[in-house]
Scaffold this motif. Structure first.
Motif, short mmCIF file in Angstrom:
data_model
loop_
_atom_site.label_atom_id
_atom_site.label_comp_id
_atom_site.label_asym_id
_atom_site.label_seq_id
_atom_site.Cartn_x
_atom_site.Cartn_y
_atom_site.Cartn_z
N UNK A 6 0.85 -1.14 0.00
CA UNK A 6 0.06 0.00 -0.02
C UNK A 6 1.04 1.29 -0.02
N UNK A 7 1.91 1.40 0.92
CA UNK A 7 2.81 2.55 0.92
C UNK A 7 3.37 2.92 -0.40
N UNK A 8 3.56 1.82 -1.13
CA UNK A 8 4.24 2.05 -2.36
C UNK A 8 3.42 2.87 -3.41
N UNK A 51 -8.33 6.11 6.16
CA UNK A 51 -8.62 6.28 4.87
C UNK A 51 -7.89 5.33 3.86
N UNK A 52 -6.51 5.50 4.02
CA UNK A 52 -5.42 4.54 3.24
C UNK A 52 -5.66 2.96 3.35
N UNK A 59 -9.07 -2.20 -2.95
CA UNK A 59 -8.80 -2.51 -4.25
C UNK A 59 -8.46 -1.38 -4.94
N UNK A 60 -8.29 -0.25 -4.42
CA UNK A 60 -7.96 0.94 -5.03
C UNK A 60 -6.46 1.58 -4.43
N UNK A 61 -6.14 2.38 -5.46
CA UNK A 61 -4.89 3.03 -5.00
C UNK A 61 -5.11 4.20 -4.32
N UNK A 62 -4.34 4.56 -3.21
CA UNK A 62 -4.29 5.66 -2.40
C UNK A 62 -3.05 6.58 -2.58
N UNK A 63 -3.27 7.90 -2.77
CA UNK A 63 -2.11 8.61 -2.72
C UNK A 63 -2.02 9.98 -1.61
#
Length: 89
Positions: A6-8, A51-52, A59-63
């Motif tokens: 996730x962090x990437x 939230x992240x 399954x979504x990207x978080x930025x």
């Protein structure tokens, strides 16, 4: 392992500046060299981590975009957020 995946891909813009009364140069002089968290904000960090986690878990990207304005040291804010993602309080 979830954290590393996730962090990437994480990035989310939450503009925080509790010291807006200072001009840029004045704030820079006051907070330099940005080598420690001068205004730790564990509450916002916990909300952001939720939230992240929820976003990535769906399954979504978080930025997330982190700069010195939030806690006065972007690298240490990233480290604290990553730690919270691995070991939530």
């Amino acid at each position: 392992m979830f954290y590393a995946l996730c962090i990437s891909i994480v990035s989310c813009n939450i503009p925080l500046s509790r010291h807006g009364a200072y001009g840029y140069e004045s704030a820079k002089a006051q907070y330099a060299p940005f080598d420690r968290l001068q205004d730790p904000d564990p509450t916002t960090r916990a909300h952001l981590a939720r939230v992240i986690t929820g976003t990535c878990g769906a399954g979504q990207n978080a930025y997330v975009t982190i700069n010195n304005k939030a806690e006065r040291s972007a690298p240490l804010s990233v480290k604290a957020l990553a730690k919270y993602l691995c070991f939530p309080a």
